[in-house]
Design an enzyme around this catalytic site. Structure first.
Site, mmCIF file in Angstrom:
data_model
loop_
_atom_site.group_PDB
_atom_site.id
_atom_site.type_symbol
_atom_site.label_atom_id
_atom_site.label_comp_id
_atom_site.label_asym_id
_atom_site.label_seq_id
_atom_site.Cartn_x
_atom_site.Cartn_y
_atom_site.Cartn_z
ATOM 1 N N GLU A 93 62.443 29.027 50.386
ATOM 2 C CA GLU A 93 63.200 30.141 50.970
ATOM 3 C C GLU A 93 63.343 31.327 50.015
ATOM 4 O OE1 GLU A 93 66.001 28.101 54.254
ATOM 5 O OE2 GLU A 93 66.721 27.738 52.219
ATOM 6 N N VAL A 94 62.240 31.756 49.461
ATOM 7 C CA VAL A 94 62.281 32.894 48.544
ATOM 8 C C VAL A 94 62.054 34.187 49.346
ATOM 9 C CG1 VAL A 94 61.250 33.961 46.502
ATOM 10 C CG2 VAL A 94 61.465 31.467 46.644
#
Ligand SMILES: *[C@@H]1O[C@H](CO)[C@@H](O)[C@H](O)[C@H]1NC(C)=O
Ligand SMILES: *[C@@H]1O[C@H](CO)[C@@H](O)[C@H](O)[C@H]1NC(C)=O
Ligand SMILES: *[C@@H]1O[C@H](CO)[C@@H](O)[C@H](O)[C@H]1NC(C)=O
Length: 528
Positions: A322-323
């Protein structure tokens, strides 16, 4: 005459085998061993039930076996007061103890350690000892757990008995990585709570505690190299000293459980900047960690170097999920840096993950990363990377096709915080789905159930983990020919295991489908 005897003997054996095989469905052992046979006699556990170890190459200098045996006696005797003077308990069919023979003198607990064991409980009483043979102390500990499940308190005699002797059990895990994630960033979990979780993992033969220590919300762990990092803890009380963390590792290791420590970088790291604000791209945009700042990597090196002193498992988890790189692209000094380096956000994400991997590897670790790293730049990851699936099915198939190793945690099936995932979902999820070649199957090192902490603290962690984690534990432990094709076949046995957990003081919820259930009404534990 001889002929008839031999024939009837063979027939007898054949019938015995069939009976025993058919019977396996009704055995109350969880997870089911690779091979089990038993008879129909009963032995009583001696008052001074003994541990015997001669012939063992393992000297038990660290007392792991002694402690494991003490825990065994505590759990088999814990649920009732035993009355050795009670009429009827003075049977002559007494089991005096367990003779444990361990082949390896080493107590090193590393990935892939031999966890197999053979357990024989004889039929005759008096001087009888059960015989438990294992390659390593950790296989022996599994054998003791299995033995504990053969023991029952008999309410008529007020004694502990082993029913259905003689037993012959031979057993080994299907996968060498059988994990449970706990999350101490979203809610702090105290040492006694974590230790209780570790004890319960051992009952189900899970062997990796994945400790998701820090995240966006809080940074509870002391890092000696950067002493302001735990300024990101929720409070002074909700912190772990390095000594606390070492105690968790020690406690788990003594029960055959490794601790996989995680730093979820760069995306889940806002709390890091409470102590060191220069890790934030800006005070309006606080994660991912500032990729343009050399200090970010110097600090990660310090943290991992401190980690390597206490987290001795060969793997470290470096997150990478989840960057969202818009923060980098929008923050002037970072976007300047990107331009200068000729990178866009995705390139910088790759740069960050690969650089962090190199730091961890220079300290002797092999790296686990969440699957997005593989999905974005799988061919750039170090070839020793273990890819941790979570987004959905079919991932392990792609990861092993690319020659990398995989841990399976498909969120639709094995996320414990998804209360709408049923125990049947947990049981039936097969990590090797669509992977047929034995060489590729080997690359799936196992799986993990994840107890994310947004809605979890000491008040509800046990009933959210159990019994659903046990369903996955059998999938990961039990050989494929013993796994049920239809989850309903294991329902009575799982219910029994859940009641056993309750007897042992674990707050496992009823086995009626979804997570964290309450009893549907008055009734027996065995019929919820
Ligand atoms: C308890 O012990 C009694 C007396 O030995 C025996 O008859 C009975 O079958 C035992 N109970 C169970 C449930 O095995
Ligand atoms: C980022 O740049 C790489 C080439 O360096 C390119 O392949 C990729 O499509 C770009 N990604 C985006 C989101 O623009
Ligand atoms: C397995 O393969 C079949 C046939 O290619 C496909 O229909 C199915 O969706 C696959 N299962 C998973 C979980 O990927």
């Amino acid at each position: 005459m001889g002929k008839i005897t031999v024939t009837s003997l063979l027939l007898g054996i054949l019938i015995h085998v069939i009976v025993v095989y058919a019977d396996v469905k009704n055995l109350n052992i969880w997870p089911m061993p690779s091979s089990v046979s038993h008879g129909y006699n009963t032995l009583y556990i001696a008052k001074d039930f003994k541990l015997r170890t001669y012939q063992s190459k393992y000297a038990d200098a660290s007392g792991i076996l002694k402690d494991g045996f003490t825990k065994l006696v505590d759990i088999i005797k814990g649920a009732h007061v035993i009355d050795y003077n009670y009429p009827g308990s003075s049977s002559s069919a007494i089991l005096q103890g367990i003779h444990v023979i361990v082949a390896s003198p080493s107590d090193e607990l590393q990935y892939g350690v031999d966890e197999s064991y053979n357990l024989d409980v004889p039929m005759q009483g008096k001087a009888a000892y059960a015989l438990l043979k294992a390659q390593t102390i950790y296989g022996a500990l599994h054998g003791l757990q299995t033995f504990s499940q053969l023991c029952n308190f008999n309410i008529s005699t007020r004694a502990i008995e082993v029913r259905q002797v003689p037993w012959t059990i031979s057993d080994q895990p299907r996968f060498s990585y059988r994990g449970l994630l706990i999350d101490t960033s979203r809610h702090y979990l105290s040492l006694p709570v974590i230790k209780k979780v570790i004890d319960s993992m051992a009952y189900a033969k899970l062997n990796v505690l994945h400790w998701h220590i820090v995240d966006t919300q809080s940074f509870p762990l002391e890092i000696p190299s950067y002493p302001k990092l735990w300024n990101g803890a929720y409070s002074l009380e909700e912190r772990y000293t390095m000594a606390d963390a070492a105690e968790i590792v020690r406690y788990a290791q003594r029960q055959g459980i490794n601790v996989l420590s995680e730093l979820d970088i760069p995306g889940h790291a806002q709390s890091w900047g409470v102590g060191y604000p220069s890790l934030w791209p800006s005070d309006k945009c606080m994660e991912p960690l500032d990729v343009s700042n050399e200090f970010t990597f110097k600090l990660i090196e310090g943290v991992l170097s401190d980690f390597s002193k206490i987290f001795k498992y060969k793997f470290v988890h470096l997150g990478g999920d989840e960057v969202d790189t818009t923060c980098w692209e929008k923050t002037p000094h970072v976007s300047e840096w990107l331009k200068k380096k000729n990178m866009n956000g995705t390139d910088a994400y790759e740069y960050f993950v690969l650089r962090a991997q190199k730091i961890a590897m220079s300290l002797g670790y092999e790296v686990v990363n969440w699957e997005e790293t593989f999905n974005h730049f799988g061919n750039k990851l170090d070839r020793k990377t273990v890819v941790h699936n979570w987004l959905g099915g079919g991932v392990a198939e792609r990861v092993v096709a690319a020659g990398l190793r995989c841990i399976v945690s498909n969120q639709g099936k094995w996320y414990l915080d998804h209360l709408d995932s049923t125990w049947q979902d947990f049981y039936m999820y097969e990590p090797l789905t669509n992977i047929t070649s034995p060489a590729k199957q080997k690359l799936v090192i196992g799986g993990e159930v994840c107890m994310w902490g947004e809605h979890i603290d000491a008040s509800d962690i046990e009933q959210t983990i159990w019994p659903r984690a046990a369903a996955a534990a059998e999938r990961l432990w039990t050989s494929s020919n013993q796994l049920a094709k239809d989850s309903q076949d294991v329902y009575p046995r799982l219910s029994h295991f859940r009641c056993l957990l309750n007897q042992r003081g674990v707050a496992a919820s009823p086995v009626n489908g979804y997570g964290r259930n309450v009893p549907s009404g008055p009734g027996s534990c065995y019929q919820q």
